[in-house]
Design a protein around this motif. Structure first.
Motif, PDB file in Angstrom:
ATOM      1  N   THR A   4     -60.330  -3.990 -52.593  1.00  0.00           N
ATOM      2  CA  THR A   4     -60.201  -5.348 -52.059  1.00  0.00           C
ATOM      3  C   THR A   4     -61.474  -6.108 -52.385  1.00  0.00           C
ATOM      4  O   THR A   4     -62.557  -5.746 -51.930  1.00  0.00           O
ATOM      5  CB  THR A   4     -59.978  -5.334 -50.537  1.00  0.00           C
ATOM      6  N   ALA A   5     -61.342  -7.169 -53.164  1.00  0.00           N
ATOM      7  CA  ALA A   5     -62.512  -7.924 -53.602  1.00  0.00           C
ATOM      8  C   ALA A   5     -62.896  -8.951 -52.571  1.00  0.00           C
ATOM      9  O   ALA A   5     -62.081  -9.451 -51.821  1.00  0.00           O
ATOM     10  CB  ALA A   5     -62.205  -8.616 -54.934  1.00  0.00           C
ATOM     11  N   SER A   6     -64.143  -9.287 -52.560  1.00  0.00           N
ATOM     12  CA  SER A   6     -64.624 -10.369 -51.707  1.00  0.00           C
ATOM     13  C   SER A   6     -64.834 -11.599 -52.547  1.00  0.00           C
ATOM     14  O   SER A   6     -64.910 -11.538 -53.770  1.00  0.00           O
ATOM     15  CB  SER A   6     -65.946  -9.963 -51.033  1.00  0.00           C
ATOM     16  N   ARG A  14     -63.026  -8.332 -61.737  1.00  0.00           N
ATOM     17  CA  ARG A  14     -61.624  -8.140 -61.416  1.00  0.00           C
ATOM     18  C   ARG A  14     -60.731  -8.245 -62.654  1.00  0.00           C
ATOM     19  O   ARG A  14     -59.520  -8.188 -62.545  1.00  0.00           O
ATOM     20  CB  ARG A  14     -61.181  -9.172 -60.379  1.00  0.00           C
ATOM     21  N   GLU A 122     -52.425  -6.805 -58.465  1.00  0.00           N
ATOM     22  CA  GLU A 122     -52.456  -7.938 -57.544  1.00  0.00           C
ATOM     23  C   GLU A 122     -51.233  -8.808 -57.798  1.00  0.00           C
ATOM     24  O   GLU A 122     -50.911  -9.111 -58.952  1.00  0.00           O
ATOM     25  CB  GLU A 122     -53.730  -8.767 -57.696  1.00  0.00           C
ATOM     26  N   ASP A 146     -53.412  -6.213 -53.220  1.00  0.00           N
ATOM     27  CA  ASP A 146     -53.868  -7.556 -52.878  1.00  0.00           C
ATOM     28  C   ASP A 146     -52.844  -8.579 -53.357  1.00  0.00           C
ATOM     29  O   ASP A 146     -52.017  -8.283 -54.226  1.00  0.00           O
ATOM     30  CB  ASP A 146     -55.208  -7.868 -53.553  1.00  0.00           C
ATOM     31  N   TYR A 147     -52.933  -9.789 -52.811  1.00  0.00           N
ATOM     32  CA  TYR A 147     -52.081 -10.863 -53.326  1.00  0.00           C
ATOM     33  C   TYR A 147     -52.758 -12.216 -53.109  1.00  0.00           C
ATOM     34  O   TYR A 147     -53.576 -12.391 -52.208  1.00  0.00           O
ATOM     35  CB  TYR A 147     -50.688 -10.860 -52.688  1.00  0.00           C
ATOM     36  N   THR A 148     -52.407 -13.146 -53.975  1.00  0.00           N
ATOM     37  CA  THR A 148     -52.828 -14.543 -53.860  1.00  0.00           C
ATOM     38  C   THR A 148     -51.572 -15.375 -53.646  1.00  0.00           C
ATOM     39  O   THR A 148     -50.593 -15.246 -54.383  1.00  0.00           O
ATOM     40  CB  THR A 148     -53.564 -15.007 -55.131  1.00  0.00           C
ATOM     41  N   ARG A 186     -55.550 -12.230 -50.072  1.00  0.00           N
ATOM     42  CA  ARG A 186     -56.917 -12.242 -50.590  1.00  0.00           C
ATOM     43  C   ARG A 186     -57.381 -13.679 -50.775  1.00  0.00           C
ATOM     44  O   ARG A 186     -58.535 -14.019 -50.534  1.00  0.00           O
ATOM     45  CB  ARG A 186     -56.997 -11.502 -51.936  1.00  0.00           C
ATOM     46  N   ALA A 187     -56.446 -14.533 -51.219  1.00  0.00           N
ATOM     47  CA  ALA A 187     -56.753 -15.947 -51.395  1.00  0.00           C
ATOM     48  C   ALA A 187     -55.479 -16.744 -51.195  1.00  0.00           C
ATOM     49  O   ALA A 187     -54.373 -16.252 -51.424  1.00  0.00           O
ATOM     50  CB  ALA A 187     -57.338 -16.218 -52.777  1.00  0.00           C
ATOM     51  N   LYS A 211     -61.015 -18.634 -47.405  1.00  0.00           N
ATOM     52  CA  LYS A 211     -60.169 -18.036 -48.433  1.00  0.00           C
ATOM     53  C   LYS A 211     -59.170 -19.045 -49.019  1.00  0.00           C
ATOM     54  O   LYS A 211     -58.463 -18.738 -49.958  1.00  0.00           O
ATOM     55  CB  LYS A 211     -59.420 -16.820 -47.889  1.00  0.00           C
ATOM     56  N   GLY A 425     -63.156 -15.421 -56.878  1.00  0.00           N
ATOM     57  CA  GLY A 425     -62.874 -15.671 -55.481  1.00  0.00           C
ATOM     58  C   GLY A 425     -62.768 -17.151 -55.155  1.00  0.00           C
ATOM     59  O   GLY A 425     -63.131 -18.019 -55.958  1.00  0.00           O
TER      60      GLY A 425
END
Length: 451
Positions: A4-6, A14, A122, A146-148, A186-187, A211, A425
């Motif tokens: 999980t990225a910040s 990424r 993702e 993760d997902y955006t 994630r975003a 985010k 990010g």
């Protein structure tokens, strides 16, 4: 365990991920979402991201009969289409059928698939169809991905605003699920600052507003270019060259306020002013009936169906001003993608919306047109009269529209923002329409054009 990225990760960390864009519409569909998602996938692929698409068969107007193979490659992007029937989107029941079936099959397809060994995955998905975000939230939770989340329409709030749903059990459960979708992302992509504020409120206590990145929709500035009416065959064919014409082009839905436009057409005294409405939708019959009741014939208001894709650059630039309109109460629930196309034409924009909407902020901020409130017929008539009476004012706003588009709302700008969002990010994305950029907005617009 999925990494999980910040938001503070440096660029490039990424890029080794596999991204899957899930969208009901994709080329050759010509729905605006399909065009935008095609641009996004191709643009991210060209920028080095490993991205593929999971989509449906074409089912929206000009793409409706073009059945595609289950697996194809579109400009370098691998495309997988679900094995499920899709109906022509000509009514709400048909849309509900397509939405439900696409959501179920897409979710199951992802649930039982895996990225290449040693790779993280993702998901990237848009808010339409409305059942998709909660379903993919569950898939991502079960698989540890993760997902955006790209918010084009804020559900179920817009369904309540339209009167399709009341504040009952369904809305409360749906809203609760949507809060989970926002919080676990994630975003989150919002289309403007008003929408970002609304998302933050809807997501509730504990949601990290940092985010949410603002990435505007776009248009291909080489496809839609300013074109003089005298050099436009579409203008000549429809008798628009010698008439000051306001053009509305796109979906004629219940969330678009065209009543104000038609009622104003009946109040304009100038015989040299014309109104052109191009498109289809659930509300078109009502709008045409209203025009007939007001005694408006084709000499004042012309209705045309959707135009062929290759003809759009000409139909869009056939008039003198572009109309962008949303229904009152939809501030922060959606942002009209027509706005960016309108600015690309190099025509001033007549924005029928509340002054605190994202659309009005852009039009007013860049001095790219005039804003009038829904239902304010007199203000709309005055706006048209002002353009007619003051050619310098008209010319300034027309030039500002294209100038602002080129500087901030072209396709490459938006895709670059998405790339920064995914690789670095949400904090890597800066919005030109945010309050701290207000001075730049004015400088890009009126301050650079002479009177």
């Amino acid at each position: 365990m999925t990494h999980t990225a910040s938001a503070s990760e440096p660029a490039g960390t990424r890029d080794d991920r596999e991204y899957v864009l899930v969208t009901e519409y994709f080329a050759p569909d010509t729905a605006s979402t399909g065009v935008l998602m095609t641009d996004l996938a191709v643009g991210l692929r060209q920028r080095g991201l490993d991205i593929s698409v999971l989509t449906s068969q074409p089912n929206y107007h000009s793409g409706e009969n073009e059945r595609q193979p289950r697996r194809t490659v579109h400009e370098g992007v691998p495309v997988r289409r679900i094995r499920a029937p899709q109906l022509r989107q000509s009514s709400l029941p048909r849309r509900l059928f397509n939405w439900t079936l696409f959501t179920l099959v897409a979710a199951l397809t992802l649930l039982f698939s895996s990225p290449p060994r040693g790779r993280d995955r993702e998901l990237l998905f848009v808010s339409n169809p409305p059942f998709l975000p909660p379903a993919l939230w569950l898939v991502a939770r079960l698989r540890g991905w993760d997902y955006t989340y790209i918010v084009y329409d804020l559900y179920p709030d817009n369904m309540v605003e339209l009167g399709y749903l009341s504040d009952g059990v369904v809305v409360r459960v749906w809203s609760s699920l949507h809060r989970r979708v926002f919080r676990a992302a994630r975003a989150v992509v919002a289309l403007g600052p008003v929408m970002r504020e609304r998302i933050t409120r809807v997501a509730g206590t504990g949601f990290d507003a940092e985010k949410v990145a603002i990435v505007h929709n776009w248009q291909d500035g080489s496809f839609v270019v300013p074109r003089a009416k005298e050099e436009n065959w579409f203008s000549a064919e429809h008798g628009l060259v010698d008439r000051f014409t306001l053009v509305y082009s796109g979906n004629i839905g219940t969330f678009h306020d065209l009543d104000t436009l038609v009622e104003a057409a009946a109040r304009v005294d100038d015989p040299g002013v014309h109104f052109l409405v191009v498109g289809e939708g659930d509300n078109k019959r009502h709008v045409r009936t209203l025009a007939a009741e007001l005694g408006l014939g084709p000499d004042r208001v012309t209705f045309l169906p959707y135009q062929e894709w290759d003809d759009l650059p000409y139909s869009l630039t056939a008039g003198d001003a572009m109309v962008v309109t949303v229904r009152e109460g939809f501030e922060g629930l959606c942002v009209s993608s027509k706005l960016y196309t309108a600015m690309a034409t190099g025509r001033p924009v007549l924005c029928i919306a509340q002054p605190d909407s994202d659309e009005a902020r852009i039009v007013e901020g860049f001095d790219a047109g005039q804003q009038v409130a829904q239902g304010d017929v007199e203000a709309l008539v005055v706006a048209v009269d002002r353009w007619r009476a003051d050619p310098a004012f008209y010319r300034r706003q027309a030039e500002n529209a294209r100038r602002a588009f080129d500087a901030h709302f072209a396709r490459d700008e938006a895709i670059g923002n998405y790339h920064a969002l995914l690789t670095r990010g949400p904090t890597a994305v800066s919005d030109v329409t945010s309050p701290e950029r207000e001075t730049e907005m004015v400088d890009t617009g009126a301050a650079t054009a002479d009177d």
